[in-house]
Write a protein that holds these residues in place. Structure first.
Motif, short mmCIF file in Angstrom:
data_model
loop_
_atom_site.label_atom_id
_atom_site.label_comp_id
_atom_site.label_asym_id
_atom_site.label_seq_id
_atom_site.Cartn_x
_atom_site.Cartn_y
_atom_site.Cartn_z
N ASP A 293 0.85 -1.19 0.00
CA ASP A 293 0.00 0.00 0.00
C ASP A 293 0.89 1.25 0.00
O ASP A 293 0.70 2.18 -0.79
CB ASP A 293 -0.89 -0.04 1.26
CG ASP A 293 -2.01 0.97 1.25
OD1 ASP A 293 -1.77 2.12 0.85
OD2 ASP A 293 -3.14 0.62 1.68
N TYR A 294 1.88 1.24 0.89
CA TYR A 294 2.82 2.36 1.00
C TYR A 294 3.59 2.56 -0.31
O TYR A 294 3.78 3.68 -0.78
CB TYR A 294 3.78 2.12 2.17
CG TYR A 294 4.90 3.15 2.26
CD1 TYR A 294 4.66 4.41 2.80
CD2 TYR A 294 6.18 2.86 1.79
CE1 TYR A 294 5.68 5.37 2.87
CE2 TYR A 294 7.19 3.80 1.85
CZ TYR A 294 6.94 5.05 2.39
OH TYR A 294 7.94 5.99 2.45
N GLN B 236 2.68 1.83 -3.34
CA GLN B 236 1.81 2.45 -4.35
C GLN B 236 1.70 3.96 -4.13
O GLN B 236 1.78 4.75 -5.06
CB GLN B 236 0.39 1.84 -4.29
CG GLN B 236 0.32 0.37 -4.68
CD GLN B 236 0.45 0.14 -6.18
OE1 GLN B 236 0.84 1.03 -6.93
NE2 GLN B 236 0.15 -1.06 -6.62
N THR B 237 1.51 4.36 -2.86
CA THR B 237 1.39 5.79 -2.53
C THR B 237 2.69 6.52 -2.84
O THR B 237 2.69 7.62 -3.40
CB THR B 237 1.03 5.98 -1.04
OG1 THR B 237 -0.09 5.15 -0.73
CG2 THR B 237 0.67 7.42 -0.71
N SER C 54 4.88 5.85 -5.06
CA SER C 54 5.09 6.02 -6.50
C SER C 54 4.36 7.27 -7.02
O SER C 54 4.76 7.88 -7.99
CB SER C 54 4.62 4.78 -7.26
OG SER C 54 3.21 4.70 -7.21
N LYS C 55 3.28 7.65 -6.31
CA LYS C 55 2.52 8.84 -6.73
C LYS C 55 2.98 10.10 -5.98
O LYS C 55 2.90 11.21 -6.48
CB LYS C 55 1.01 8.63 -6.46
CG LYS C 55 0.41 7.49 -7.27
CD LYS C 55 -1.07 7.32 -6.97
CE LYS C 55 -1.60 6.01 -7.50
NZ LYS C 55 -1.80 5.00 -6.45
N LYS C 56 3.43 9.88 -4.71
CA LYS C 56 3.88 11.03 -3.89
C LYS C 56 5.24 10.73 -3.29
O LYS C 56 5.34 10.31 -2.12
CB LYS C 56 2.87 11.28 -2.75
CG LYS C 56 1.46 11.59 -3.21
CD LYS C 56 0.56 11.74 -1.97
CE LYS C 56 -0.88 11.98 -2.37
NZ LYS C 56 -1.77 11.92 -1.19
N ILE D 209 6.44 11.78 0.49
CA ILE D 209 5.87 11.35 1.78
C ILE D 209 6.95 10.81 2.73
O ILE D 209 7.98 10.34 2.28
CB ILE D 209 4.73 10.30 1.61
CG1 ILE D 209 5.24 9.03 0.90
CG2 ILE D 209 3.52 10.89 0.93
CD1 ILE D 209 4.27 7.85 0.99
N TRP E 67 -3.63 4.89 10.56
CA TRP E 67 -3.07 5.03 9.20
C TRP E 67 -3.72 3.96 8.33
O TRP E 67 -3.67 2.78 8.65
CB TRP E 67 -1.55 4.90 9.24
CG TRP E 67 -0.90 5.04 7.89
CD1 TRP E 67 -1.32 5.83 6.86
CD2 TRP E 67 0.29 4.38 7.43
NE1 TRP E 67 -0.47 5.70 5.77
CE2 TRP E 67 0.52 4.82 6.11
CE3 TRP E 67 1.18 3.46 8.01
CZ2 TRP E 67 1.61 4.38 5.35
CZ3 TRP E 67 2.26 3.02 7.25
CH2 TRP E 67 2.48 3.47 5.94
N SER E 68 -4.35 4.37 7.23
CA SER E 68 -5.15 3.44 6.42
C SER E 68 -4.35 2.22 5.95
O SER E 68 -4.87 1.11 5.90
CB SER E 68 -5.78 4.15 5.23
OG SER E 68 -4.78 4.55 4.32
N ALA E 69 -3.06 2.40 5.64
CA ALA E 69 -2.24 1.28 5.18
C ALA E 69 -2.22 0.15 6.21
O ALA E 69 -2.16 -1.03 5.87
CB ALA E 69 -0.82 1.74 4.87
N SER F 118 1.41 -0.73 -12.44
CA SER F 118 1.27 -0.40 -11.01
C SER F 118 1.37 -1.64 -10.12
O SER F 118 1.48 -1.54 -8.91
CB SER F 118 -0.05 0.32 -10.76
OG SER F 118 -1.12 -0.59 -10.97
#
Length: 210
Positions: free
Chosen positions: A57-58, A60-61, A63-65, A68, A88-90, A172
């Motif tokens: 999950d982390y 994936q995030t 790769s977009k941000k 962080i 924390w949602s992850a 992805s």
């Protein structure tokens, strides 16, 4: 959901309409809404080791941000005390027993199939056999439909006769996970263990994540 139903294809006799959205399982209102719309719906949930799931999950995030904080920083409320941040949602998504409790208020366990994310990689045909049985379908998808893609690190579907390319999940999927401090992994395993055991008891399945 009615609006949602209107954009779905019409289901004829002998057909099954399927739809997937990863967030359904962890969305509080989803079970009630789906039950109101179609209480006979069969539900399929793919679950994997919650620690691996959180890191994925982390990834994936990230790769977009790329800006962080590190996984280690986000995973803890207090690193010194070893307090995991379950908000924390992850991390929260991997507390499967908590989410399942919500679904069992509306659906019997017999209407839910839990697919092992690990076995989906090591034995895709075996897991797909369970899915087809659960849906009352003939076992048409078998071993011969899969090949292992070494670059991706998981199985892909062989090309059908009328197509030129094999079917593999997009860019992805299968990203390389960042290296996480082993102590953090150890603490996360400890955090998830009681929830995993509860989940095994609730589903009657041992996913062997320990």
């Amino acid at each position: 959901l009615l609006l949602h139903r209107n954009v779905m294809p019409k289901t004829l006799d002998g057909q099954i309409t399927m739809e997937k959205t990863p967030s359904y399982f962890v969305t509080n209102e989803a079970p009630r809404r789906i039950h109101c719309m179609a209480k006979d719906t069969k539900l399929i949930v793919v679950v994997r080791n919650p620690v691996t799931r959180a890191i994925s999950d982390y990834t994936q995030t990230l790769s977009k941000k790329p800006e962080i904080p590190t996984f280690e920083v986000l995973a803890f409320k207090n690193r010194t005390l070893g307090l995991i941040d379950a908000s924390w949602s992850a991390i929260r998504i991997g507390i499967y027993a908590l989410h399942l409790e919500n679904w069992l208020q509306y659906f019997p366990l017999s209407q839910i199939l839990f697919v092992s994310g690990e076995r989906l990689i090591t034995d895709p045909a075996g897991e797909m056999a369970k899915v087809q049985d659960f849906l009352g379908l003939k076992r048409i998808v078998t071993e011969k439909h899969f090949y292992f893609n070494k670059t991706k690190g998981f199985p892909c579907l062989k090309k059908p006769e009328d197509s030129s390319a094999p079917r593999c999940l997009g860019k992805s999927k299968g990203r390389t996970h960042p290296k996480i401090d082993p102590d953090v992994i150890h603490r996360l395993r400890k955090f998830y263990k009681p929830f995993n055991v509860m989940f095994y008891q609730m589903t009657g399945q041992d996913f062997q994540w320990e």
